[in-house]
Design a protein around this motif. Structure first.
Motif, mmCIF file in Angstrom:
data_model
loop_
_atom_site.group_PDB
_atom_site.id
_atom_site.type_symbol
_atom_site.label_atom_id
_atom_site.label_comp_id
_atom_site.label_asym_id
_atom_site.label_seq_id
_atom_site.Cartn_x
_atom_site.Cartn_y
_atom_site.Cartn_z
ATOM 1 N N CYS A 63 0.821 -1.231 0.000
ATOM 2 C CA CYS A 63 0.000 0.000 0.000
ATOM 3 C C CYS A 63 0.846 1.268 0.000
ATOM 4 C CB CYS A 63 -0.961 0.004 1.186
ATOM 5 S SG CYS A 63 -2.111 -1.348 1.168
ATOM 6 N N TYR A 64 1.677 1.437 -1.011
ATOM 7 C CA TYR A 64 2.513 2.633 -1.103
ATOM 8 C C TYR A 64 1.758 3.834 -1.658
ATOM 9 C CZ TYR A 64 6.729 -0.044 -0.110
ATOM 10 O OH TYR A 64 7.686 -0.807 0.498
ATOM 11 N N ASN A 65 0.528 3.658 -2.106
ATOM 12 C CA ASN A 65 -0.239 4.773 -2.666
ATOM 13 C C ASN A 65 -0.666 5.727 -1.558
ATOM 14 O OD1 ASN A 65 -0.124 3.668 -5.256
ATOM 15 N ND2 ASN A 65 -1.786 2.279 -4.738
ATOM 16 N N LYS A 66 -0.698 7.023 -1.888
ATOM 17 C CA LYS A 66 -1.020 8.025 -0.871
ATOM 18 C C LYS A 66 -2.521 8.243 -0.715
ATOM 19 C CE LYS A 66 3.284 10.529 -1.119
ATOM 20 N NZ LYS A 66 3.927 11.816 -1.223
ATOM 21 N N THR A 67 -3.292 8.047 -1.771
ATOM 22 C CA THR A 67 -4.722 8.309 -1.691
ATOM 23 C C THR A 67 -5.512 7.039 -2.021
ATOM 24 O OG1 THR A 67 -4.884 8.980 -4.002
ATOM 25 C CG2 THR A 67 -4.399 10.710 -2.387
ATOM 26 N N ALA A 68 -6.747 7.023 -1.560
ATOM 27 C CA ALA A 68 -7.606 5.865 -1.812
ATOM 28 C C ALA A 68 -7.925 5.728 -3.296
ATOM 29 C CB ALA A 68 -8.886 5.980 -1.011
ATOM 30 N N SER A 69 -8.059 6.858 -3.982
ATOM 31 C CA SER A 69 -8.396 6.793 -5.410
ATOM 32 C C SER A 69 -7.238 6.230 -6.232
ATOM 33 C CB SER A 69 -8.794 8.175 -5.930
ATOM 34 O OG SER A 69 -7.729 9.084 -5.788
ATOM 35 N N SER A 70 -5.998 6.557 -5.876
ATOM 36 C CA SER A 70 -4.867 5.997 -6.615
ATOM 37 C C SER A 70 -4.703 4.512 -6.291
ATOM 38 C CB SER A 70 -3.577 6.759 -6.317
ATOM 39 O OG SER A 70 -3.221 6.644 -4.964
ATOM 40 N N PHE A 71 -5.026 4.109 -5.059
ATOM 41 C CA PHE A 71 -4.976 2.689 -4.701
ATOM 42 C C PHE A 71 -6.023 1.909 -5.489
ATOM 43 C CE2 PHE A 71 -6.230 -0.844 -1.852
ATOM 44 C CZ PHE A 71 -5.028 -1.528 -1.858
ATOM 45 N N LEU A 72 -7.246 2.467 -5.592
ATOM 46 C CA LEU A 72 -8.298 1.813 -6.360
ATOM 47 C C LEU A 72 -7.936 1.737 -7.843
ATOM 48 C CD1 LEU A 72 -11.095 0.546 -6.362
ATOM 49 C CD2 LEU A 72 -12.040 2.842 -6.667
ATOM 50 N N ALA A 73 -7.309 2.777 -8.358
ATOM 51 C CA ALA A 73 -6.871 2.757 -9.758
ATOM 52 C C ALA A 73 -5.847 1.657 -9.986
ATOM 53 C CB ALA A 73 -6.289 4.110 -10.137
ATOM 54 N N MET A 74 -4.952 1.474 -9.015
ATOM 55 C CA MET A 74 -3.950 0.416 -9.144
ATOM 56 C C MET A 74 -4.602 -0.962 -9.082
ATOM 57 S SD MET A 74 -0.851 0.137 -9.748
ATOM 58 C CE MET A 74 0.410 -1.087 -9.779
ATOM 59 N N ILE A 75 -5.609 -1.121 -8.243
ATOM 60 C CA ILE A 75 -6.334 -2.396 -8.187
ATOM 61 C C ILE A 75 -7.002 -2.684 -9.528
ATOM 62 C CG2 ILE A 75 -8.353 -3.550 -7.187
ATOM 63 C CD1 ILE A 75 -7.561 -2.434 -4.514
ATOM 64 N N HIS A 76 -7.601 -1.675 -10.118
ATOM 65 C CA HIS A 76 -8.237 -1.854 -11.438
ATOM 66 C C HIS A 76 -7.199 -2.223 -12.492
ATOM 67 C CE1 HIS A 76 -12.218 0.464 -10.660
ATOM 68 N NE2 HIS A 76 -11.899 -0.339 -9.674
ATOM 69 N N PHE A 77 -6.059 -1.554 -12.464
ATOM 70 C CA PHE A 77 -5.007 -1.818 -13.441
ATOM 71 C C PHE A 77 -4.473 -3.244 -13.301
ATOM 72 C CE2 PHE A 77 -0.419 -1.726 -14.507
ATOM 73 C CZ PHE A 77 -0.543 -1.504 -15.873
ATOM 74 N N VAL A 78 -4.168 -3.649 -12.081
ATOM 75 C CA VAL A 78 -3.632 -4.999 -11.849
ATOM 76 C C VAL A 78 -4.688 -6.050 -12.180
ATOM 77 C CG1 VAL A 78 -2.778 -6.558 -10.067
ATOM 78 C CG2 VAL A 78 -1.913 -4.229 -10.184
ATOM 79 N N SER A 79 -5.943 -5.771 -11.867
ATOM 80 C CA SER A 79 -7.020 -6.713 -12.202
ATOM 81 C C SER A 79 -7.116 -6.912 -13.705
ATOM 82 C CB SER A 79 -8.353 -6.206 -11.664
ATOM 83 O OG SER A 79 -8.312 -6.119 -10.266
ATOM 84 N N ALA A 80 -6.969 -5.833 -14.458
ATOM 85 C CA ALA A 80 -6.987 -5.946 -15.914
ATOM 86 C C ALA A 80 -5.795 -6.763 -16.414
ATOM 87 C CB ALA A 80 -6.987 -4.558 -16.543
ATOM 88 N N LEU A 81 -4.633 -6.564 -15.804
ATOM 89 C CA LEU A 81 -3.460 -7.351 -16.206
ATOM 90 C C LEU A 81 -3.675 -8.836 -15.943
ATOM 91 C CD1 LEU A 81 -0.407 -5.239 -14.933
ATOM 92 C CD2 LEU A 81 -1.113 -5.645 -17.297
ATOM 93 N N ILE A 82 -4.237 -9.147 -14.793
ATOM 94 C CA ILE A 82 -4.498 -10.556 -14.472
ATOM 95 C C ILE A 82 -5.534 -11.134 -15.426
ATOM 96 C CG2 ILE A 82 -5.496 -12.070 -12.701
ATOM 97 C CD1 ILE A 82 -4.213 -10.244 -10.595
ATOM 98 N N TRP A 83 -6.563 -10.369 -15.720
ATOM 99 C CA TRP A 83 -7.620 -10.853 -16.612
ATOM 100 C C TRP A 83 -7.080 -11.105 -18.020
ATOM 101 C CZ3 TRP A 83 -10.480 -8.167 -20.592
ATOM 102 C CH2 TRP A 83 -11.594 -8.875 -21.043
ATOM 103 N N LEU A 84 -6.128 -10.290 -18.472
ATOM 104 C CA LEU A 84 -5.576 -10.448 -19.815
ATOM 105 C C LEU A 84 -4.611 -11.620 -19.940
ATOM 106 C CD1 LEU A 84 -4.973 -6.730 -20.808
ATOM 107 C CD2 LEU A 84 -6.675 -8.301 -21.749
#
Length: 85
Positions: A63-84
């Motif tokens: 959890c190196y992200n400073k804000t909740a929105s950037s953490f959620l964006a990273m979760i979305h990005f990693v989820s897309a990578l896993i899905w692909l």
């Protein structure tokens, strides 16, 4: 939904008291085996494996992200990578 380790009368009673469906496979030593929805239990396993794969990404695990929105964006990005994959 849980695995066989949570197959106790207390846990089952607590779940039923909440009005939820118990999806916990019975241990082999139970006298009365519970019937469970295998498809629902399989979905639980898929979700558990997905979170395990999410934890492999160091940035999410620590959890190196400073804000909740950037953490959620990273979760979305990693989820897309896993899905692909």
């Amino acid at each position: 939904m849980a695995d066989k380790a949570y197959d106790t009368d207390a846990v089952v009673a607590a779940v039923e008291a909440l009005g939820a469906q118990v999806v916990i496979p019975s241990k082999k030593n139970r006298l009365v085996q519970r019937v469970i929805d295998r498809n629902l239990y399989r979905d639980r396993n898929n979700v558990e494996r997905f979170f395990s794969r999410l934890k492999q990404f160091r940035r999410l695990a620590t959890c190196y992200n400073k804000t909740a929105s950037s953490f959620l964006a990273m979760i979305h990005f990693v989820s897309a990578l896993i899905w692909l994959q």
